[in-house]
Scaffold this motif. Structure first.
Motif, PDB file in Angstrom:
ATOM      1  N   SER A   1      84.952  -0.125  16.237  1.00 13.57           N
ATOM      2  CA  SER A   1      84.887  -0.808  17.530  1.00 13.57           C
ATOM      3  C   SER A   1      84.346  -2.224  17.367  1.00 13.57           C
ATOM      4  O   SER A   1      84.403  -3.020  18.303  1.00 13.57           O
ATOM      5  CB  SER A   1      83.965  -0.032  18.479  1.00 13.57           C
ATOM      6  OG  SER A   1      82.620  -0.108  18.020  1.00 13.57           O
TER       7      SER A   1
ATOM      8  N   TRP B   1      86.454   8.938  27.193  1.00 18.91           N
ATOM      9  CA  TRP B   1      87.634   9.679  26.731  1.00 18.91           C
ATOM     10  C   TRP B   1      87.599   9.974  25.236  1.00 18.91           C
ATOM     11  O   TRP B   1      88.583  10.459  24.672  1.00 18.91           O
ATOM     12  CB  TRP B   1      88.910   8.918  27.084  1.00 18.91           C
ATOM     13  CG  TRP B   1      88.843   7.445  26.820  1.00 18.91           C
ATOM     14  CD1 TRP B   1      88.646   6.456  27.743  1.00 18.91           C
ATOM     15  CD2 TRP B   1      88.939   6.775  25.546  1.00 18.91           C
ATOM     16  NE1 TRP B   1      88.622   5.221  27.128  1.00 18.91           N
ATOM     17  CE2 TRP B   1      88.798   5.391  25.778  1.00 18.91           C
ATOM     18  CE3 TRP B   1      89.137   7.217  24.229  1.00 18.91           C
ATOM     19  CZ2 TRP B   1      88.832   4.444  24.753  1.00 18.91           C
ATOM     20  CZ3 TRP B   1      89.168   6.283  23.211  1.00 18.91           C
ATOM     21  CH2 TRP B   1      89.021   4.914  23.474  1.00 18.91           C
ATOM     22  N   CYS B   2      86.489   9.700  24.586  1.00 13.10           N
ATOM     23  CA  CYS B   2      86.389   9.857  23.122  1.00 13.10           C
ATOM     24  C   CYS B   2      86.849  11.257  22.684  1.00 13.10           C
ATOM     25  O   CYS B   2      86.439  12.265  23.269  1.00 13.10           O
ATOM     26  CB  CYS B   2      84.945   9.644  22.693  1.00 13.10           C
ATOM     27  SG  CYS B   2      84.687   9.870  20.929  1.00 13.10           S
TER      28      CYS B   2
ATOM     29  N   VAL C   1      78.516   4.172  21.376  1.00 13.42           N
ATOM     30  CA  VAL C   1      79.371   3.340  22.244  1.00 13.42           C
ATOM     31  C   VAL C   1      79.675   4.091  23.550  1.00 13.42           C
ATOM     32  O   VAL C   1      79.678   3.502  24.626  1.00 13.42           O
ATOM     33  CB  VAL C   1      80.658   2.920  21.503  1.00 13.42           C
ATOM     34  CG1 VAL C   1      81.580   2.129  22.422  1.00 13.42           C
ATOM     35  CG2 VAL C   1      80.298   2.082  20.270  1.00 13.42           C
ATOM     36  N   GLY C   2      79.920   5.398  23.454  1.00 20.40           N
ATOM     37  CA  GLY C   2      79.975   6.232  24.654  1.00 20.40           C
ATOM     38  C   GLY C   2      81.268   6.169  25.465  1.00 20.40           C
ATOM     39  O   GLY C   2      81.243   6.270  26.695  1.00 20.40           O
ATOM     40  N   CYS C   3      82.422   6.025  24.800  1.00 21.77           N
ATOM     41  CA  CYS C   3      83.706   6.045  25.537  1.00 21.77           C
ATOM     42  C   CYS C   3      83.885   7.426  26.189  1.00 21.77           C
ATOM     43  O   CYS C   3      83.792   8.440  25.491  1.00 21.77           O
ATOM     44  CB  CYS C   3      84.869   5.795  24.582  1.00 21.77           C
ATOM     45  SG  CYS C   3      84.640   4.326  23.558  1.00 21.77           S
TER      46      CYS C   3
ATOM     47  N   SER D   1      81.019  13.572  16.828  1.00 20.39           N
ATOM     48  CA  SER D   1      80.556  12.600  15.820  1.00 20.39           C
ATOM     49  C   SER D   1      79.330  11.829  16.299  1.00 20.39           C
ATOM     50  O   SER D   1      78.648  11.195  15.499  1.00 20.39           O
ATOM     51  CB  SER D   1      81.673  11.587  15.509  1.00 20.39           C
ATOM     52  OG  SER D   1      81.867  10.700  16.605  1.00 20.39           O
ATOM     53  N   TRP D   2      79.056  11.829  17.587  1.00 17.75           N
ATOM     54  CA  TRP D   2      78.080  10.886  18.152  1.00 17.75           C
ATOM     55  C   TRP D   2      76.676  11.027  17.575  1.00 17.75           C
ATOM     56  O   TRP D   2      76.011  10.047  17.308  1.00 17.75           O
ATOM     57  CB  TRP D   2      78.020  11.038  19.683  1.00 17.75           C
ATOM     58  CG  TRP D   2      79.253  10.562  20.394  1.00 17.75           C
ATOM     59  CD1 TRP D   2      80.425  10.127  19.819  1.00 17.75           C
ATOM     60  CD2 TRP D   2      79.455  10.472  21.802  1.00 17.75           C
ATOM     61  NE1 TRP D   2      81.333   9.786  20.788  1.00 17.75           N
ATOM     62  CE2 TRP D   2      80.764   9.984  22.016  1.00 17.75           C
ATOM     63  CE3 TRP D   2      78.662  10.768  22.909  1.00 17.75           C
ATOM     64  CZ2 TRP D   2      81.295   9.776  23.286  1.00 17.75           C
ATOM     65  CZ3 TRP D   2      79.181  10.566  24.186  1.00 17.75           C
ATOM     66  CH2 TRP D   2      80.486  10.067  24.368  1.00 17.75           C
TER      67      TRP D   2
ATOM     68  N   VAL E   1      86.323  12.454  19.607  1.00 18.71           N
ATOM     69  CA  VAL E   1      85.439  12.950  18.534  1.00 18.71           C
ATOM     70  C   VAL E   1      83.975  12.856  18.975  1.00 18.71           C
ATOM     71  O   VAL E   1      83.122  12.335  18.256  1.00 18.71           O
ATOM     72  CB  VAL E   1      85.642  12.197  17.189  1.00 18.71           C
ATOM     73  CG1 VAL E   1      86.815  12.719  16.418  1.00 18.71           C
ATOM     74  CG2 VAL E   1      85.693  10.692  17.382  1.00 18.71           C
TER      75      VAL E   1
ATOM     76  N   LYS F   1      85.872  -1.762  22.494  1.00 15.64           N
ATOM     77  CA  LYS F   1      85.583  -0.864  23.603  1.00 15.64           C
ATOM     78  C   LYS F   1      84.772  -1.616  24.659  1.00 15.64           C
ATOM     79  O   LYS F   1      83.893  -2.408  24.341  1.00 15.64           O
ATOM     80  CB  LYS F   1      84.790   0.360  23.100  1.00 15.64           C
ATOM     81  CG  LYS F   1      85.483   1.128  21.957  1.00 15.64           C
ATOM     82  CD  LYS F   1      86.795   1.726  22.397  1.00 15.64           C
ATOM     83  CE  LYS F   1      87.549   2.594  21.404  1.00 15.64           C
ATOM     84  NZ  LYS F   1      87.673   2.164  20.034  1.00 15.64           N
TER      85      LYS F   1
ATOM     86  N   CYS G   1      77.540   7.460  16.702  1.00 15.69           N
ATOM     87  CA  CYS G   1      78.169   6.461  17.569  1.00 15.69           C
ATOM     88  C   CYS G   1      77.426   6.465  18.896  1.00 15.69           C
ATOM     89  O   CYS G   1      77.171   7.529  19.460  1.00 15.69           O
ATOM     90  CB  CYS G   1      79.649   6.753  17.817  1.00 15.69           C
ATOM     91  SG  CYS G   1      80.431   5.405  18.763  1.00 15.69           S
TER      92      CYS G   1
ATOM     93  N   GLY H   1      84.941   6.984  12.195  1.00 18.88           N
ATOM     94  CA  GLY H   1      83.738   7.615  12.742  1.00 18.88           C
ATOM     95  C   GLY H   1      84.084   8.427  13.965  1.00 18.88           C
ATOM     96  O   GLY H   1      85.232   8.865  14.115  1.00 18.88           O
ATOM     97  N   GLY H   2      83.087   8.501  14.834  1.00 15.99           N
ATOM     98  CA  GLY H   2      81.882   7.711  14.940  1.00 15.99           C
ATOM     99  C   GLY H   2      82.136   6.204  14.838  1.00 15.99           C
ATOM    100  O   GLY H   2      83.253   5.753  14.952  1.00 15.99           O
TER     101      GLY H   2
HETATM  102  S1  SF4 Z   1      83.751   7.300  18.248  1.00 19.31           S
HETATM  103 FE1  SF4 Z   1      85.120   5.612  18.901  1.00 19.31          FE
HETATM  104  S2  SF4 Z   1      86.134   6.394  20.747  1.00 19.31           S
HETATM  105 FE2  SF4 Z   1      84.333   7.719  20.341  1.00 19.31          FE
HETATM  106  S3  SF4 Z   1      82.695   6.820  21.589  1.00 19.31           S
HETATM  107 FE3  SF4 Z   1      82.543   5.922  19.535  1.00 19.31          FE
HETATM  108  S4  SF4 Z   1      83.740   4.031  19.695  1.00 19.31           S
HETATM  109 FE4  SF4 Z   1      84.316   5.273  21.448  1.00 19.31          FE
END
Ligand code: SF4
Length: 213
Positions: free
Chosen positions: A115, A53-54, A49-51, A59-60, A56, A132, A47, A88-89
């Motif tokens: 997302s 507050w994620c 996307v980089g939230c 998983s990135w 997980v 997101k 992943c 995911g991810g």
């Molecule tokens: S796994 Fe979901 S919450 Fe975490 S960074 Fe990726 S999109 Fe955002």
């Protein structure tokens, strides 16, 4: 059998025949429309996307999750549940057609949590879109989504939620869910918001209250 070359592995990942599997587990769906129902979760790594507050973050990095045969994932999943949730991810970083075709061929119900930041691939019985701010959804998914689940971390997220509710199809179910670390502060605001705007429903991360994965 000879080990696969790096190039052959990369090609098979590109085709979705191999997927970077982070974890898989049988549990209760804790969030959104299907809350409280048993499902087998397949968590695919990767992943960007980089939230902030994620919950997980591990998983990135797809590279730390082993490329796993989609056929092996299906063979395992079908032992546990009729409902499979791909999460995911960000699973749409990968081509989901191969995995979901095989799951459907087994007569399973196939759901995704995404997302929407990448183009939609795969064959889905239920699409949960959780947009997101850092990477907005691709346009097509608004037509296809069965559920819009917006995470509320601060007050500005209510306006963000409405922006996305205006884009989804008319049958899409709408949920507001407090981000876990601020749930005590945001849940009362969500309750008030839903009472004032009843097209929305409250979603809680009930699996965390139940202390299950
Ligand atoms: S796994 Fe979901 S919450 Fe975490 S960074 Fe990726 S999109 Fe955002």
């Amino acid at each position: 059998m000879r080990p696969m070359t790096k190039e052959a592995t990369a090609t098979r990942v590109e085709l979705g025949e191999l997927l970077p599997l982070m974890e898989e587990f049988y549990t209760i769906q804790g969030e959104g429309y299907h809350t409280g129902t048993p499902a087998y979760f397949i968590r695919v790594g990767g992943c960007d996307v980089g939230c902030h507050w994620c919950d997980v973050k591990e998983s990135w990095d797809a590279a730390i999750h082993p490329p796993t045969e989609a056929a092996a994932i299906v063979a395992n999943a079908k032992k546990y549940s009729k409902t499979i949730v791909i999460t995911g991810g960000e699973p749409l970083m990968w081509d989901m057609n191969h995995l979901t075709s095989m799951l459907k061929a087994e007569g399973l119900q196939v759901h995704i949590e995404t997302s929407g930041a990448y183009e939609l691939s795969g064959h889905w019985d239920w699409i949960c879109l959780s947009p997101k701010k850092r990477m907005l959804p691709k346009p097509r998914i608004y037509e296809e989504a069965h559920e819009l689940k917006v995470i509320i971390y601060n007050k500005s997220d209510f306006a963000f939620a409405e922006e996305h509710a205006a884009k989804v199809n008319g049958n899409c179910q709408l949920f507001l869910q407090p981000e876990w670390s601020v749930r005590e502060k945001m849940t009362p605001l969500i309750v008030d918001y839903v009472m004032a705007n009843p097209k929305w429903k409250v979603s809680l991360q009930t699996h965390k209250y139940l202390n299950i994965p």
